[in-house]
Design a protein around this motif. Structure first.
Motif, PDB file in Angstrom:
ATOM      1  N   LEU A 132       0.990   4.653   1.775  1.00  0.00           N
ATOM      2  CA  LEU A 132       0.569   4.137   3.093  1.00  0.00           C
ATOM      3  C   LEU A 132       1.225   2.788   3.392  1.00  0.00           C
ATOM      4  N   MET A 133       1.357   1.946   2.375  1.00  0.00           N
ATOM      5  CA  MET A 133       2.004   0.645   2.587  1.00  0.00           C
ATOM      6  C   MET A 133       3.460   0.835   2.998  1.00  0.00           C
ATOM      7  N   HIS A 134       4.126   1.772   2.357  1.00  0.00           N
ATOM      8  CA  HIS A 134       5.517   2.045   2.727  1.00  0.00           C
ATOM      9  C   HIS A 134       5.599   2.550   4.157  1.00  0.00           C
ATOM     10  N   LEU A 135       4.668   3.430   4.505  1.00  0.00           N
ATOM     11  CA  LEU A 135       4.643   3.982   5.866  1.00  0.00           C
ATOM     12  C   LEU A 135       4.444   2.858   6.882  1.00  0.00           C
ATOM     13  N   LEU A 136       3.521   1.962   6.575  1.00  0.00           N
ATOM     14  CA  LEU A 136       3.220   0.873   7.509  1.00  0.00           C
ATOM     15  C   LEU A 136       4.410  -0.063   7.669  1.00  0.00           C
ATOM     16  N   ARG A 137       5.171  -0.232   6.594  1.00  0.00           N
ATOM     17  CA  ARG A 137       6.313  -1.161   6.660  1.00  0.00           C
ATOM     18  C   ARG A 137       7.557  -0.492   7.215  1.00  0.00           C
ATOM     19  N   GLY A 138       7.467   0.835   7.456  1.00  0.00           N
ATOM     20  CA  GLY A 138       8.617   1.527   8.028  1.00  0.00           C
ATOM     21  C   GLY A 138       9.593   1.949   6.960  1.00  0.00           C
ATOM     22  N   SER A 139       9.229   2.980   6.212  1.00  0.00           N
ATOM     23  CA  SER A 139      10.134   3.370   5.132  1.00  0.00           C
ATOM     24  C   SER A 139      10.751   4.728   5.429  1.00  0.00           C
ATOM     25  N   GLY A 140      11.785   5.060   4.692  1.00  0.00           N
ATOM     26  CA  GLY A 140      12.381   6.393   4.802  1.00  0.00           C
ATOM     27  C   GLY A 140      11.741   7.312   3.790  1.00  0.00           C
ATOM     28  N   LEU A 141      12.418   8.431   3.582  1.00  0.00           N
ATOM     29  CA  LEU A 141      11.891   9.438   2.671  1.00  0.00           C
ATOM     30  C   LEU A 141      11.640   8.857   1.270  1.00  0.00           C
ATOM     31  N   GLY A 142      12.555   7.994   0.829  1.00  0.00           N
ATOM     32  CA  GLY A 142      12.429   7.403  -0.508  1.00  0.00           C
ATOM     33  C   GLY A 142      11.084   6.710  -0.690  1.00  0.00           C
ATOM     34  N   GLY A 143      10.668   5.964   0.314  1.00  0.00           N
ATOM     35  CA  GLY A 143       9.400   5.234   0.221  1.00  0.00           C
ATOM     36  C   GLY A 143       8.201   6.167   0.269  1.00  0.00           C
ATOM     37  N   LEU A 144       8.327   7.238   1.045  1.00  0.00           N
ATOM     38  CA  LEU A 144       7.204   8.177   1.160  1.00  0.00           C
ATOM     39  C   LEU A 144       7.009   8.975  -0.132  1.00  0.00           C
ATOM     40  N   CYS A 145       8.005   8.962  -0.995  1.00  0.00           N
ATOM     41  CA  CYS A 145       7.869   9.636  -2.303  1.00  0.00           C
ATOM     42  C   CYS A 145       6.963   8.845  -3.239  1.00  0.00           C
ATOM     43  N   GLY A 146       6.742   7.572  -2.931  1.00  0.00           N
ATOM     44  CA  GLY A 146       5.855   6.756  -3.765  1.00  0.00           C
ATOM     45  C   GLY A 146       6.412   6.529  -5.156  1.00  0.00           C
ATOM     46  N   MET A 147       5.474   6.367  -6.110  1.00  0.00           N
ATOM     47  CA  MET A 147       5.891   6.068  -7.490  1.00  0.00           C
ATOM     48  C   MET A 147       6.099   7.358  -8.280  1.00  0.00           C
ATOM     49  N   ARG A 148       6.945   7.288  -9.305  1.00  0.00           N
ATOM     50  CA  ARG A 148       7.248   8.467 -10.134  1.00  0.00           C
ATOM     51  C   ARG A 148       6.464   8.406 -11.446  1.00  0.00           C
ATOM     52  N   PHE A 149       6.216   9.577 -12.037  1.00  0.00           N
ATOM     53  CA  PHE A 149       5.613   9.620 -13.371  1.00  0.00           C
ATOM     54  C   PHE A 149       6.549   8.983 -14.400  1.00  0.00           C
ATOM     55  N   ARG A 150       7.837   9.202 -14.200  1.00  0.00           N
ATOM     56  CA  ARG A 150       8.824   8.656 -15.136  1.00  0.00           C
ATOM     57  C   ARG A 150      10.016   8.176 -14.336  1.00  0.00           C
ATOM     58  N   THR A 151      10.445   6.959 -14.614  1.00  0.00           N
ATOM     59  CA  THR A 151      11.581   6.419 -13.866  1.00  0.00           C
ATOM     60  C   THR A 151      12.285   5.365 -14.717  1.00  0.00           C
ATOM     61  N   PHE A 152      13.412   4.893 -14.232  1.00  0.00           N
ATOM     62  CA  PHE A 152      14.082   3.778 -14.902  1.00  0.00           C
ATOM     63  C   PHE A 152      14.145   2.603 -13.937  1.00  0.00           C
ATOM     64  N   LEU A 153      13.841   1.426 -14.420  1.00  0.00           N
ATOM     65  CA  LEU A 153      14.020   0.217 -13.617  1.00  0.00           C
ATOM     66  C   LEU A 153      15.281  -0.448 -14.164  1.00  0.00           C
ATOM     67  N   ALA A 154      16.410  -0.132 -13.513  1.00  0.00           N
ATOM     68  CA  ALA A 154      17.713  -0.506 -14.077  1.00  0.00           C
ATOM     69  C   ALA A 154      17.846  -2.014 -14.298  1.00  0.00           C
ATOM     70  N   GLU A 155      17.137  -2.823 -13.491  1.00  0.00           N
ATOM     71  CA  GLU A 155      17.301  -4.266 -13.679  1.00  0.00           C
ATOM     72  C   GLU A 155      16.672  -4.757 -14.983  1.00  0.00           C
ATOM     73  N   TYR A 156      15.796  -3.921 -15.595  1.00  0.00           N
ATOM     74  CA  TYR A 156      15.161  -4.335 -16.858  1.00  0.00           C
ATOM     75  C   TYR A 156      15.688  -3.549 -18.051  1.00  0.00           C
ATOM     76  N   SER A 157      15.898  -2.249 -17.848  1.00  0.00           N
ATOM     77  CA  SER A 157      16.449  -1.453 -18.951  1.00  0.00           C
ATOM     78  C   SER A 157      17.002  -0.140 -18.419  1.00  0.00           C
ATOM     79  N   THR A 158      18.139   0.246 -18.969  1.00  0.00           N
ATOM     80  CA  THR A 158      18.690   1.543 -18.568  1.00  0.00           C
ATOM     81  C   THR A 158      18.419   2.590 -19.641  1.00  0.00           C
ATOM     82  N   THR A 159      17.799   2.162 -20.739  1.00  0.00           N
ATOM     83  CA  THR A 159      17.538   3.127 -21.818  1.00  0.00           C
ATOM     84  C   THR A 159      16.052   3.386 -22.027  1.00  0.00           C
ATOM     85  N   ILE A 160      15.214   2.407 -21.725  1.00  0.00           N
ATOM     86  CA  ILE A 160      13.771   2.596 -21.921  1.00  0.00           C
ATOM     87  C   ILE A 160      13.142   2.943 -20.561  1.00  0.00           C
TER      88      ILE A 160
END
Ligand SMILES: Nc1ncnc2c1ncn2[C@@H]1O[C@H](COP(=O)(O)OP(=O)(O)OP(=O)(O)O)[C@@H](O)[C@H]1O
Length: 471
Positions: A132-160
């Motif tokens: 809902l926050m993404h929707l309110l701020r005007g997001s595209g499809l990426g934002g409407l997908c919300g958070m993932r069960f498993r993902t990588f945050l490349a700025e912190y680690s590309t392996t963990i």
């Protein structure tokens, strides 16, 4: 919905029981629940708590988590930072600085203790609020997908990976579980502070939406979950298109082939630009639709020039390539066949001129039949009626008083006006190559040929002029 079970942990989160999992425990109910459930299921847990030092009782929360870790026989790692000081120094909001410091600590700790993943306690309610926050701020499809069960945050680690095993569990069920076990967790008083958008969404907006549809939370959760699968298909397509269009890349620029780009679907074009710009932008949020759309239209028009995007990103077009770059940091490869301001060259037909930086101007004779068999050409190739031009042709930069009759126009105009109209960047105007027949300007490379020199149905022979880079 996806409850926390073995299939979710092993398949979706891709966890195993051979290496420890680092759980970020704030001391609040969600992360405590996550920790206890993973322990119950036989995983080895490293507990990490980060003291942001922003609340007077933050040290007490840290101590409480440490005590529980001791009681449950888990390794406990405590991190601390002066988030307020760092936020001020780096010009970030307190929340953003806290988030960055916390994730940096969690991933560094996971690395140090050879953990297979960092697990955090985002719940199904957090997911619904995020969407809902993404929707309110005007997001595209990426934002409407919300958070993932498993993902990588490349700025912190590309392996963990970052995993969210309780993303399919509702807060009310979590609270019931903890109550039954008699566990009283730390309470974060800021969770009720209505100055934060998330809290307004949680306490105000969602209850209102529930009066329209009592199942709204479930629907929003399901929507995000199924969009994630759709999004994956799109991402694969964009990845393939990226490979098709990419011609050159460096630390401060990406070069795409314009013709290839224009052949892609409109939706893919926008995503290619977004992907390229994300590499260099200073903005935390991606570019908005209007700005991406403006860039895509500029590229489709095909005139060499440049356009600025927000976040310090620039898009430069040379008629053949699209360069997306960090503002002011030009690629090592020169984009255009620029010549010294006072240079004058002559070129016969057929003939070849070697210009600086690997650029070549080639001239040859052809017939209308041959040219039509060749099909379209780029903005740095020109066809002129051979009977109208005077050999040898001359190449020089602009001089005051130069006039030009652009193809398709009623008559001649001042060259300086033409260059302004086509938005040739000011800083290259004095080095832009111009082709003359006698004293008449017959071609402004990258833009237009002169009207009287065009190929007509009565043309017998064609002079073809072509700029290209030999390296
Ligand atoms: N200070 C912290 N130290 C370690 N991990 C944290 C900390 N704060 C948050 N996290 C992790 O990030 C997750 C999401 O943070 P957020 O602040 O949104 O928590 P929350 O939804 O209030 O959950 P919780 O009830 O666990 O505090 C938490 O569940 C936890 O796993």
């Amino acid at each position: 919905m996806r409850p926390l079970d073995e299939s979710l942990l092993f398949e979706t989160c891709e966890l195993n029981k051979t290496a420890p999992i680092l759980v970020g425990v704030s001391g609040g109910p969600d992360s405590v629940y996550l920790w206890l459930r993973l322990l119950e299921m036989g995983f080895t847990i490293v507990v990490a708590h980060f003291d942001h030092g922003l609340r007077p009782d933050s040290a007490a929360d840290a101590a409480w988590v440490g005590e529980q870790a001791h009681r449950l026989n888990c390794r406990f790692v405590l991190g601390r930072a002066e988030v307020g000081v760092i936020a001020e120094r780096e010009g970030l909001s307190l929340e953003e600085a806290a988030r960055r410091m916390r994730y940096r600590f969690l991933f560094e700790t996971a690395q140090a203790y050879a953990c297979q993943a960092v697990a955090v306690g985002h719940t199904a309610d957090d997911q619904v609020e995020t969407v809902l926050m993404h929707l309110l701020r005007g997001s595209g499809l990426g934002g409407l997908c919300g958070m993932r069960f498993r993902t990588f945050l490349a700025e912190y680690s590309t392996t963990i990976p970052l995993v969210r095993p309780i993303l399919g569990e509702w807060r009310k069920d979590i609270e019931r579980y903890l109550e039954e076990k008699g566990i009283i967790c730390c309470q974060d008083v800021t969770n009720r502070d209505l100055r934060f958008l998330r809290n307004r969404v949680r306490h105000r907006l969602l209850p209102i939406l529930e009066t329209y549809n009592s199942q709204i939370r479930r629907h929003l959760w399901q929507m995000a979950y199924s969009l994630q699968a759709d999004y994956q298909i799109i991402e694969q397509e964009v990845g393939a298109a990226w490979q098709r269009c990419l011609v050159d890349e460096g630390p401060n620029y990406v070069g795409l082939n314009r013709a290839g780009f224009c052949a892609e679907h409109e939706g893919i074009q926008a995503r290619l630009i977004r992907r390229a710009a994300e590499r260099f932008t200073r903005e935390q949020r991606g570019s908005d639709f209007a700005s991406i759309d403006r860039v895509v239209r500029f590229i489709r028009m095909g005139c060499p020039g440049q356009i600025d995007m927000e976040g310090g990103v620039q898009v430069v077009l040379d008629g053949v390539h699209i360069y997306v770059l960090r503002q002011g940091e030009w690629p090592i490869n020169p984009l255009w066949p620029l010549i010294p301001p006072d240079a004058v060259f002559q070129i016969g037909v057929p003939g070849q001129l070697t210009l600086g930086e690997g650029w070549v101007l080639e001239a040859f004779l052809s017939s209308p039949q041959e040219m039509s068999a060749l099909g379209g050409h780029d903005a740095f190739t020109a066809c002129l009626d051979a009977d109208t031009v005077q050999m040898p042709l001359r190449l020089r930069t602009r001089r005051s008083g130069d006039r030009f009759w652009p193809y398709g126009m009623e008559g001649p105009m001042r060259l300086s006006d033409f260059l302004v109209n086509v938005r040739l960047p000011r800083w290259v105007r004095d080095r832009w190559p111009l082709v003359f027949s006698g004293d008449t300007l017959v071609w402004v490379p990258g833009y237009r040929i002169a009207h009287p020199y065009r190929v007509t149905p009565s043309t017998q022979k064609i002079v073809v002029l072509k700029f290209y880079r030999s390296t």
